[in-house]
Design an enzyme around this catalytic site. Sequence first.
Site, PDB file in Angstrom:
ATOM      1  N   PRO A 220      -0.186 -14.480  -0.602  1.00 17.89           N
ATOM      2  CA  PRO A 220      -0.120 -15.147  -1.342  1.00 17.89           C
ATOM      3  C   PRO A 220       2.026 -15.609  -1.491  1.00 17.89           C
ATOM      4  O   PRO A 220       2.240 -13.932  -1.426  1.00 17.89           O
ATOM      5  CB  PRO A 220      -0.870 -14.647  -3.074  1.00 17.89           C
ATOM      6  CG  PRO A 220      -1.920 -14.282  -2.350  1.00 17.89           C
ATOM      7  CD  PRO A 220      -1.702 -14.145  -1.201  1.00 17.89           C
ATOM      8  N   THR A 222       4.202 -16.348   0.465  1.00 15.29           N
ATOM      9  CA  THR A 222       5.373 -16.386   1.554  1.00 15.29           C
ATOM     10  C   THR A 222       5.680 -17.225   1.489  1.00 15.29           C
ATOM     11  O   THR A 222       6.501 -17.754   2.615  1.00 15.29           O
ATOM     12  CB  THR A 222       4.098 -16.263   2.784  1.00 15.29           C
ATOM     13  OG1 THR A 222       2.838 -16.879   2.609  1.00 15.29           O
ATOM     14  CG2 THR A 222       3.635 -14.091   2.107  1.00 15.29           C
ATOM     15  N   LYS A 224       4.710 -21.158   1.095  1.00 16.98           N
ATOM     16  CA  LYS A 224       3.797 -22.186   1.498  1.00 16.98           C
ATOM     17  C   LYS A 224       3.927 -23.601   0.599  1.00 16.98           C
ATOM     18  O   LYS A 224       4.542 -25.081   1.347  1.00 16.98           O
ATOM     19  CB  LYS A 224       1.550 -21.824   1.783  1.00 16.98           C
ATOM     20  CG  LYS A 224       1.691 -20.869   2.086  1.00 16.98           C
ATOM     21  CD  LYS A 224       0.030 -20.587   2.405  1.00 16.98           C
ATOM     22  CE  LYS A 224      -0.770 -19.959   0.938  1.00 16.98           C
ATOM     23  NZ  LYS A 224       0.580 -18.532   0.667  1.00 16.98           N
ATOM     24  N   HIS A 439       2.703  19.017  -8.625  1.00 15.77           N
ATOM     25  CA  HIS A 439       1.676  17.957  -8.299  1.00 15.77           C
ATOM     26  C   HIS A 439       2.922  17.443  -7.031  1.00 15.77           C
ATOM     27  O   HIS A 439       2.465  17.047  -6.004  1.00 15.77           O
ATOM     28  CB  HIS A 439       1.132  17.130  -9.198  1.00 15.77           C
ATOM     29  CG  HIS A 439       0.130  16.035  -8.796  1.00 15.77           C
ATOM     30  ND1 HIS A 439      -1.035  16.232  -7.864  1.00 15.77           N
ATOM     31  CD2 HIS A 439       0.542  15.146  -7.291  1.00 15.77           C
ATOM     32  CE1 HIS A 439      -1.816  14.998  -6.861  1.00 15.77           C
ATOM     33  NE2 HIS A 439      -0.542  14.431  -7.073  1.00 15.77           N
ATOM     34  N   GLU A 440       3.420  16.463  -7.785  1.00 17.44           N
ATOM     35  CA  GLU A 440       4.259  15.627  -6.853  1.00 17.44           C
ATOM     36  C   GLU A 440       5.828  16.206  -6.014  1.00 17.44           C
ATOM     37  O   GLU A 440       5.749  16.342  -4.825  1.00 17.44           O
ATOM     38  CB  GLU A 440       5.435  14.495  -8.091  1.00 17.44           C
ATOM     39  CG  GLU A 440       4.720  14.018  -8.571  1.00 17.44           C
ATOM     40  CD  GLU A 440       3.942  12.899  -7.773  1.00 17.44           C
ATOM     41  OE1 GLU A 440       3.729  12.622  -6.899  1.00 17.44           O
ATOM     42  OE2 GLU A 440       2.857  12.033  -8.762  1.00 17.44           O
ATOM     43  N   HIS A 443       3.496  16.907  -2.836  1.00 14.67           N
ATOM     44  CA  HIS A 443       3.570  15.957  -1.790  1.00 14.67           C
ATOM     45  C   HIS A 443       4.697  15.809  -1.349  1.00 14.67           C
ATOM     46  O   HIS A 443       5.573  15.819   0.104  1.00 14.67           O
ATOM     47  CB  HIS A 443       3.960  14.707  -2.183  1.00 14.67           C
ATOM     48  CG  HIS A 443       2.330  13.880  -3.087  1.00 14.67           C
ATOM     49  ND1 HIS A 443       0.975  14.358  -2.468  1.00 14.67           N
ATOM     50  CD2 HIS A 443       1.908  13.626  -4.601  1.00 14.67           C
ATOM     51  CE1 HIS A 443      -0.122  14.053  -2.872  1.00 14.67           C
ATOM     52  NE2 HIS A 443       0.690  13.134  -4.741  1.00 14.67           N
ATOM     53  N   ASP A 515      -5.150   9.916  -5.254  1.00 17.57           N
ATOM     54  CA  ASP A 515      -4.684  10.946  -3.954  1.00 17.57           C
ATOM     55  C   ASP A 515      -6.016  10.614  -3.088  1.00 17.57           C
ATOM     56  O   ASP A 515      -6.490  10.652  -1.124  1.00 17.57           O
ATOM     57  CB  ASP A 515      -4.340  12.343  -3.723  1.00 17.57           C
ATOM     58  CG  ASP A 515      -3.125  12.068  -4.422  1.00 17.57           C
ATOM     59  OD1 ASP A 515      -2.997  11.056  -4.606  1.00 17.57           O
ATOM     60  OD2 ASP A 515      -3.121  13.129  -4.866  1.00 17.57           O
TER      61      ASP A 515
HETATM   62  P1  ADP Z   1       3.134 -19.142  -2.202  1.00 20.43           P
HETATM   63  O1  ADP Z   1       2.432 -21.330  -2.170  1.00 20.43           O
HETATM   64  O2  ADP Z   1       2.566 -19.446  -0.234  1.00 20.43           O
HETATM   65  O3  ADP Z   1       1.925 -19.081  -2.844  1.00 20.43           O
HETATM   66  P2  ADP Z   1       5.265 -20.063  -2.956  1.00 20.43           P
HETATM   67  O4  ADP Z   1       6.004 -21.445  -2.080  1.00 20.43           O
HETATM   68  O5  ADP Z   1       4.748 -20.802  -4.458  1.00 20.43           O
HETATM   69  O6  ADP Z   1       4.471 -19.485  -2.131  1.00 20.43           O
HETATM   70  O7  ADP Z   1       6.456 -19.349  -3.239  1.00 20.43           O
HETATM   71  C1  ADP Z   1       6.962 -18.738  -4.093  1.00 20.43           C
HETATM   72  C2  ADP Z   1       8.150 -18.272  -4.604  1.00 20.43           C
HETATM   73  O8  ADP Z   1       9.610 -17.274  -3.690  1.00 20.43           O
HETATM   74  C3  ADP Z   1       9.528 -19.666  -3.965  1.00 20.43           C
HETATM   75  O9  ADP Z   1       9.506 -20.601  -4.923  1.00 20.43           O
HETATM   76  C4  ADP Z   1      11.078 -19.004  -3.658  1.00 20.43           C
HETATM   77  O10 ADP Z   1      11.399 -18.954  -4.617  1.00 20.43           O
HETATM   78  C5  ADP Z   1      10.081 -18.069  -2.695  1.00 20.43           C
HETATM   79  N1  ADP Z   1       9.966 -17.925  -1.403  1.00 20.43           N
HETATM   80  C6  ADP Z   1       8.732 -17.762  -0.992  1.00 20.43           C
HETATM   81  N2  ADP Z   1       9.016 -17.520   0.681  1.00 20.43           N
HETATM   82  C7  ADP Z   1      10.793 -17.778   0.308  1.00 20.43           C
HETATM   83  C8  ADP Z   1      11.037 -18.173   1.900  1.00 20.43           C
HETATM   84  N3  ADP Z   1      10.787 -17.199   3.086  1.00 20.43           N
HETATM   85  N4  ADP Z   1      12.375 -17.941   1.544  1.00 20.43           N
HETATM   86  C9  ADP Z   1      12.944 -18.171   0.178  1.00 20.43           C
HETATM   87  N5  ADP Z   1      12.002 -18.273  -0.509  1.00 20.43           N
HETATM   88  C10 ADP Z   1      11.321 -17.681  -0.514  1.00 20.43           C
HETATM   89 ZN    ZN Z   2      -0.739  12.494  -6.200  1.00 26.15          ZN
END
Ligand code: ADP
Ligand code: ZN
Length: 630
Positions: A220, A222, A224, A439-440, A443, A515
């Site tokens: 999601p 990326t 598409k 704790h932190e 790490h 952890d």
């Molecule tokens: P998908 O359909 O893969 O879930 P989207 O095309 O809806 O993703 O991406 C959401 C937004 O993220 C796009 O409108 C754009 O603004 C940004 N985005 C994602 N990939 C790119 C990219 N390679 N270059 C520039 N903007 C991107």
């Molecule tokens: Zn921790």
Amino acid sequence: MNQETEQRNQNPNWPSYVAVALFVALAYYFLMYAPTMEPSYEIPYNQFKSLVKEGVVKDVVLRGEVVQGTLASTRPMGPRGEPSARFRTRIPSFGDDTLLPVLEDREVRIHIAEEKEKGILATLLLSFLPLALLLLFFYFIFQRTSKTLGGRLGGAAELKNLLEAPAKKAEVPKVTFDDVAGQDTAKREVTELVEFLKNPEMFSKLGAEVPRGVLLMGAPGTGKTLMAKALAGEAGVPFYSISGSEFIEVFVGVGAGRVRNLFETAKKNAPSIVFIDELDSIGRTRGTGLGGGHDEREQTLNQILAELDGFTGRENVIVLAATNRPDVLDPALLRPGRFDRHVTLDLPDRNDRMAIIKVHTRKVPLAKDVDLGSIAAGTPGFSGADIKNLVNEAAMLAGRNKRDQVMMQDFDEARDKLLLGTVRTLAIKPEERHRLAVHEGGHTLVAYFLPHADPLYKVTIIPRGRALGGTQQLPEEERHTLPEEYLQDRLAVILGGRSAEKELLGSLSSGADDDIHQASTLARAMVARWGMSTDVGPVDLRESEEHPFLGREIAQPRRYSEHSAQTVDEAVRKLIVEAEQRAVEIISQYRQQLDQLIDQLEAKETLNREDIEQCLGPVRNKTSLGSVRV
Ligand code: ADP
Ligand code: ZN
């Protein structure tokens, strides 16, 4: 617009209007009458009289021997004490001369009604009307849908007009390939299609068929959808889109109708692009279940297949579909002539992230201190959409602080917010805070001194999102394989928090919950998938399949023996115990530095890389790999 009116005339949709009218009438009826329909209970005559004497009766209707009355307020009136303000009773047939004076004395309003109870028919009608209307309404719906199910007589059309979200208005998108940063391979493949769309004659003259279906695969965000839009924008053709998840409708047959419509319009306006988002939500392997939802999906899927097959090759419509689950798609969709071209979009690497940041900061006024390179370095695992979000979040922070430029600190804060959640104001008790710092600090110390662990980025004891504190490490570069030494160090870092609590405070807390989970998952993968235990060897003993994009586990039946399972468990424990020992060793070896670090952490709450180095001494040149947060 013209098409739409035309269609309306062809399919008179008065039944839809009737259905709507009925529904409105029904709602009105309930709203108007329901509140007054308080039940009226039959009570004994003497109870009635004492109520009157008490002065709580507001008015009465005398109809012959029948008395109907209303109280000033509700009381338990029913046989089982049901509350109501309405009651009825009967006067003795020989009359009661004492009643009227008492009523008058208590100032009860008295209505004398005609003796014949004409109300009964009205009452009957009133109580059955809603039911009748409801039945009628469902009858209509049933008729519409069964018509579609049966002969596809176009019966869906009326209902569709009633329910359909109008198909998104098709325009030539303004997006071009310049707006898509990185994704070079995918871009190259999609660019080829521009020529098909621009110069269809050239290809048809040569007898070449225009490709039909292109499947865009990737996690999601990326890009598409962006890629599909850019294709349309670049070729200057209209873009028609529909999302698979929209088809999960209550009424069977709507999805298929919409698909038909969409393709029709796209063909009329060819050359054009049809984009089907979330194809997996309709295109899952068929015949996997029962019930309406599946029927609907199957019908929609079949319609898509029919449309793809119906192309003659001269339509000049390219269908793009997006999915993040190519593994669950029905193989029928991927056959030649359907979605036979596959384009993969990956999560961006550092260079691509840099390019995406540049695209999205085009219109953002940046302060001089903003270093896009280090933002790109600090965001491994971010998708294009995440980066867009990051830039937007940073700009909003700058705006909130009334600055007219976005500064590096805005990007830092935005990144932390996206990664870890917003800062929470939590009242933490001093001793709890000290434990958190220990704790932190644990790490951080272990990450700092182990040779193969990732460089530290930041450590904080400010609660954010679900976590109370956090130690963040950042790889200098992404790695696609993880060496054994790195994984062992990582295990020790994960367990370092808990070990520090044990060593310094002498007791444990529930703070190490996540952890321990992380460490166990990692150790199990090392043993059962990557063959990193000599006791088990290079045998695949994993319990579940991990999904290639989502990292989601898909449950699988176990395919190995009880004995193997036990060996794996033992090997996992051994790895974890060893890692913990290494963490404890580092903690005792650098105990002084750790104490300093904890003091600093409690004083400043957040320490960045330089602060940590100052506290712990110069950092070695580390070879860095994946990214960790514990
Ligand atoms: P998908 O359909 O893969 O879930 P989207 O095309 O809806 O993703 O991406 C959401 C937004 O993220 C796009 O409108 C754009 O603004 C940004 N985005 C994602 N990939 C790119 C990219 N390679 N270059 C520039 N903007 C991107
Ligand atoms: Zn921790």
